[in-house]
Write a protein that holds these residues in place. Structure first.
Motif, PDB file in Angstrom:
ATOM      1  N   ILE A 135      -6.520 -15.376  -2.418  1.00  0.00           N
ATOM      2  CA  ILE A 135      -5.011 -15.554  -3.529  1.00  0.00           C
ATOM      3  C   ILE A 135      -6.507 -15.724  -4.909  1.00  0.00           C
ATOM      4  O   ILE A 135      -7.623 -16.191  -5.329  1.00  0.00           O
ATOM      5  CB  ILE A 135      -5.075 -17.206  -2.839  1.00  0.00           C
ATOM      6  N   TRP A 136      -5.622 -15.317  -6.120  1.00  0.00           N
ATOM      7  CA  TRP A 136      -6.344 -14.781  -6.964  1.00  0.00           C
ATOM      8  C   TRP A 136      -5.510 -16.473  -8.185  1.00  0.00           C
ATOM      9  O   TRP A 136      -4.510 -16.688  -7.883  1.00  0.00           O
ATOM     10  CB  TRP A 136      -5.670 -14.137  -7.925  1.00  0.00           C
ATOM     11  N   GLU A 175     -11.711  -9.651 -11.902  1.00  0.00           N
ATOM     12  CA  GLU A 175     -12.008 -11.232 -11.958  1.00  0.00           C
ATOM     13  C   GLU A 175     -12.592 -11.205 -13.357  1.00  0.00           C
ATOM     14  O   GLU A 175     -13.239 -10.223 -13.925  1.00  0.00           O
ATOM     15  CB  GLU A 175     -13.339 -11.925 -11.027  1.00  0.00           C
ATOM     16  N   THR A 176     -12.237 -12.620 -13.763  1.00  0.00           N
ATOM     17  CA  THR A 176     -13.296 -12.366 -15.276  1.00  0.00           C
ATOM     18  C   THR A 176     -14.043 -14.055 -15.364  1.00  0.00           C
ATOM     19  O   THR A 176     -14.962 -13.638 -15.423  1.00  0.00           O
ATOM     20  CB  THR A 176     -12.132 -13.424 -16.534  1.00  0.00           C
ATOM     21  N   TRP A 177     -13.740 -14.004 -13.903  1.00  0.00           N
ATOM     22  CA  TRP A 177     -15.247 -15.372 -13.233  1.00  0.00           C
ATOM     23  C   TRP A 177     -16.540 -14.272 -12.989  1.00  0.00           C
ATOM     24  O   TRP A 177     -16.301 -13.510 -11.893  1.00  0.00           O
ATOM     25  CB  TRP A 177     -14.578 -16.331 -13.031  1.00  0.00           C
ATOM     26  N   ASN A 181     -20.335 -15.077 -15.748  1.00  0.00           N
ATOM     27  CA  ASN A 181     -19.626 -15.901 -16.685  1.00  0.00           C
ATOM     28  C   ASN A 181     -18.654 -16.829 -15.592  1.00  0.00           C
ATOM     29  O   ASN A 181     -17.822 -17.289 -15.615  1.00  0.00           O
ATOM     30  CB  ASN A 181     -18.607 -15.101 -17.593  1.00  0.00           C
ATOM     31  N   PRO A 182     -19.279 -17.601 -15.664  1.00  0.00           N
ATOM     32  CA  PRO A 182     -18.656 -19.099 -14.863  1.00  0.00           C
ATOM     33  C   PRO A 182     -17.888 -20.066 -15.402  1.00  0.00           C
ATOM     34  O   PRO A 182     -17.103 -20.635 -14.610  1.00  0.00           O
ATOM     35  CB  PRO A 182     -20.267 -20.538 -14.794  1.00  0.00           C
ATOM     36  N   ARG A 187     -10.414 -15.820 -10.821  1.00  0.00           N
ATOM     37  CA  ARG A 187     -10.895 -15.824  -9.735  1.00  0.00           C
ATOM     38  C   ARG A 187     -10.373 -15.813  -8.876  1.00  0.00           C
ATOM     39  O   ARG A 187      -9.374 -16.304  -8.768  1.00  0.00           O
ATOM     40  CB  ARG A 187     -11.907 -17.318  -9.892  1.00  0.00           C
ATOM     41  N   LYS A 188     -10.785 -15.343  -7.546  1.00  0.00           N
ATOM     42  CA  LYS A 188     -10.716 -14.194  -6.490  1.00  0.00           C
ATOM     43  C   LYS A 188     -11.057 -15.184  -5.112  1.00  0.00           C
ATOM     44  O   LYS A 188     -12.550 -15.321  -5.336  1.00  0.00           O
ATOM     45  CB  LYS A 188     -10.884 -12.809  -6.352  1.00  0.00           C
ATOM     46  N   PHE A 189     -10.264 -15.681  -4.321  1.00  0.00           N
ATOM     47  CA  PHE A 189     -10.865 -16.192  -2.956  1.00  0.00           C
ATOM     48  C   PHE A 189     -10.462 -15.865  -1.882  1.00  0.00           C
ATOM     49  O   PHE A 189      -8.598 -15.982  -2.098  1.00  0.00           O
ATOM     50  CB  PHE A 189     -10.496 -18.219  -3.051  1.00  0.00           C
TER      51      PHE A 189
END
Length: 254
Positions: A135-136, A175-177, A181-182, A187-189
């Motif tokens: 899941i993005w 991802e940009t996370w 770069n928090p 973000r991908k899960f």
């Protein structure tokens, strides 16, 4: 709808109504008018519920073809509510590819203070395997502020999400996370692996966020006083409506 309409479609793009739970008015044996929560008991639904947003999601799943695609605006409770909500989320993960969640900022949908999201899912033919593999999530809420009149959202504000979504080929997303770069919003899960980041969450909650809220940490950069005042008013109005709804439900039980 009270039953399966029978037709199937390729795409569903919808913004179902938010608000109070559905109810029906009927005449009891004493010839008095009473209200009762409307619970849809449809065989094509995964679970019964009086929460009309959960019922809308289930109805949309029914009318999609086996290769259909949907984008649906839902309130936060659809992402974290237990009971029927948990069942619906688990079934979505099992039978569809729930590939994207867009966390929307407040101030653009519905009554003041309501937090909404867009869930994107593709239906899949019946299979014993869980259909959602990852899941993005794009956090377009934390540290983002809009109002309907003074600071409305524009197309330019969502260009970054569209770029990250990569509609030409979403399997090539990046991802940009990162740990470096928090504050990256994309973000991908992973779902269904030994490092599962979704199914191990309490109630299979999809209400996920990771960016620090600057308004809570940086007292020197608080929003303008008028923005704070508007937010307070919106939250109070939303809380009052929730209490009024609770009072109505309690009055019914007397």
């Amino acid at each position: 709808m009270l039953s399966d309409p029978g037709y199937r479609v390729d795409y569903v793009l919808t913004n179902p109504p938010f608000g109070k739970k559905s109810s029906i008015t009927f005449t009891n044996e004493d010839d008095e008018q009473e209200e009762e929560d409307l619970v849809y008991n449809r065989q094509d639904f995964w679970t019964t519920s009086s929460n009309k947003q959960l019922n809308f999601v289930q109805h949309i799943n029914t009318i999609l073809k086996s290769t259909g695609k949907a984008a649906v605006v839902v309130p936060d409770n659809v992402l974290f509510e237990g009971g029927a909500g948990e069942t619906v989320r688990q079934k979505l993960l099992e039978t569809t590819d729930l590939h994207t969640i867009l966390r929307l900022p407040t101030g653009i949908f519905y009554k003041p203070g309501v937090k909404a999201n867009v869930i994107f899912f593709d239906k899949r033919p019946a299979s014993p395997e869980k259909q959602t593999k990852e899941i993005w999530i794009y956090d377009f809420r934390t540290n983002v502020h809009f109002t309907l009149k003074q600071h409305p959202m524009t197309y330019a504000d969502i260009v970054d999400f569209i770029t990250c979504y990569n509609p030409e080929n979403r399997h090539l997303r990046k991802e940009t996370w990162s740990e470096d770069n928090p504050d990256g919003r994309w973000r991908k899960f992973v779902v269904g692996s030994k490092d599962d980041q979704i199914l191990n969450r309490d109630k299979t909650s999809l209400d996920i966020f990771w960016i620090k809220d600057k308004s809570l940490a940086d007292l020197d950069n608080l929003p303008a006083p008028d923005e704070l005042a508007n937010d307070i008013i919106e939250n109070l109005q939303s809380a009052l409506e929730s209490f009024q709804e609770l009072q109505e439900q309690l009055n019914k039980t007397k």
